[in-house]
Design a protein around this motif. Structure first.
Motif, short mmCIF file in Angstrom:
data_model
loop_
_atom_site.label_atom_id
_atom_site.label_comp_id
_atom_site.label_asym_id
_atom_site.label_seq_id
_atom_site.Cartn_x
_atom_site.Cartn_y
_atom_site.Cartn_z
N ARG A 242 109.68 -11.18 57.57
CA ARG A 242 109.30 -12.33 58.39
C ARG A 242 109.51 -13.60 57.59
N PRO A 243 110.77 -14.04 57.49
CA PRO A 243 111.08 -15.20 56.65
C PRO A 243 110.41 -16.49 57.10
N ASP A 244 109.91 -16.54 58.35
CA ASP A 244 109.22 -17.73 58.82
C ASP A 244 107.76 -17.80 58.34
N GLU A 245 107.25 -16.70 57.76
CA GLU A 245 105.89 -16.67 57.23
C GLU A 245 105.91 -16.89 55.72
N ASP A 246 104.82 -17.45 55.23
CA ASP A 246 104.67 -17.57 53.78
C ASP A 246 104.44 -16.20 53.18
N ASP A 247 104.93 -16.02 51.96
CA ASP A 247 104.63 -14.81 51.20
C ASP A 247 103.36 -15.04 50.40
N VAL A 248 102.64 -13.96 50.14
CA VAL A 248 101.44 -14.01 49.32
C VAL A 248 101.56 -12.98 48.20
N HIS A 249 100.78 -13.16 47.17
CA HIS A 249 100.71 -12.25 46.03
C HIS A 249 99.62 -11.24 46.34
N LEU A 250 100.00 -9.99 46.42
CA LEU A 250 99.09 -8.89 46.73
C LEU A 250 98.86 -8.08 45.45
N SER A 251 97.63 -7.94 45.05
CA SER A 251 97.29 -7.19 43.84
C SER A 251 96.51 -5.94 44.23
N VAL A 252 96.99 -4.79 43.80
CA VAL A 252 96.40 -3.51 44.17
C VAL A 252 95.99 -2.76 42.90
N HIS A 253 94.76 -2.27 42.87
CA HIS A 253 94.27 -1.49 41.74
C HIS A 253 94.09 -0.05 42.20
N LEU A 254 94.72 0.87 41.51
CA LEU A 254 94.64 2.30 41.84
C LEU A 254 94.54 3.09 40.56
N HIS A 255 93.42 3.74 40.36
CA HIS A 255 93.21 4.57 39.17
C HIS A 255 93.53 3.84 37.88
N ASP A 256 92.94 2.67 37.69
CA ASP A 256 93.09 1.86 36.48
C ASP A 256 94.50 1.29 36.29
N VAL A 257 95.32 1.32 37.32
CA VAL A 257 96.65 0.72 37.27
C VAL A 257 96.68 -0.45 38.25
N ARG A 258 97.13 -1.59 37.76
CA ARG A 258 97.27 -2.76 38.62
C ARG A 258 98.73 -2.92 39.01
N MET A 259 98.96 -3.07 40.30
CA MET A 259 100.31 -3.28 40.84
C MET A 259 100.31 -4.59 41.62
N ASP A 260 101.32 -5.40 41.39
CA ASP A 260 101.42 -6.69 42.05
C ASP A 260 102.68 -6.75 42.90
N PHE A 261 102.53 -7.24 44.12
CA PHE A 261 103.63 -7.29 45.06
C PHE A 261 103.65 -8.63 45.80
N ALA A 262 104.80 -8.96 46.34
CA ALA A 262 104.92 -10.05 47.31
C ALA A 262 104.96 -9.41 48.68
N ALA A 263 104.35 -10.07 49.64
CA ALA A 263 104.37 -9.58 51.02
C ALA A 263 104.18 -10.77 51.95
N CYS A 264 104.74 -10.67 53.15
CA CYS A 264 104.48 -11.73 54.11
C CYS A 264 103.00 -11.65 54.48
N LEU A 265 102.44 -12.76 54.90
CA LEU A 265 101.00 -12.85 55.12
C LEU A 265 100.49 -11.79 56.09
N THR A 266 101.18 -11.59 57.21
CA THR A 266 100.72 -10.61 58.20
C THR A 266 100.67 -9.21 57.62
N ALA A 267 101.72 -8.78 56.94
CA ALA A 267 101.75 -7.45 56.34
C ALA A 267 100.66 -7.32 55.28
N ALA A 268 100.46 -8.36 54.49
CA ALA A 268 99.43 -8.31 53.44
C ALA A 268 98.04 -8.15 54.04
N LEU A 269 97.74 -8.91 55.09
CA LEU A 269 96.42 -8.81 55.71
C LEU A 269 96.18 -7.43 56.32
N LEU A 270 97.21 -6.88 56.96
CA LEU A 270 97.06 -5.54 57.54
C LEU A 270 96.96 -4.47 56.46
#
Length: 73
Positions: free
Chosen positions: A9-37
């Protein structure tokens, strides 16, 4: 190529999504709608505070894997 240029969704801003799973931090870019869902879904099945949307630049971050799945009904 920037993270924003591959957004489903190039018309939406991207956000920085940070996910913690079993002591591992993963960082991703995602459009706002996908990140919220993603956050909503993650909090149902995992720890409530194990995912966060962080303000700031998303350049250099990989896209959220299967990001489009969070945009389809």
């Amino acid at each position: 190529m920037t993270a924003h240029s591959t957004s489903p969704r190039p018309d939406e801003d991207d956000v920085h999504l940070s996910v913690h799973l079993h002591d591992v931090r993963m960082d991703f870019a995602a459009c706002l709608t996908a990140a919220l869902l993603f956050v909503k879904d993650w909090r149902i099945y995992h720890y409530h505070d194990a995912v966060a949307i962080i303000p700031g630049d998303t350049d250099g971050l990989p896209r959220l894997p299967n990001e489009r799945l969070y945009l389809e009904p």
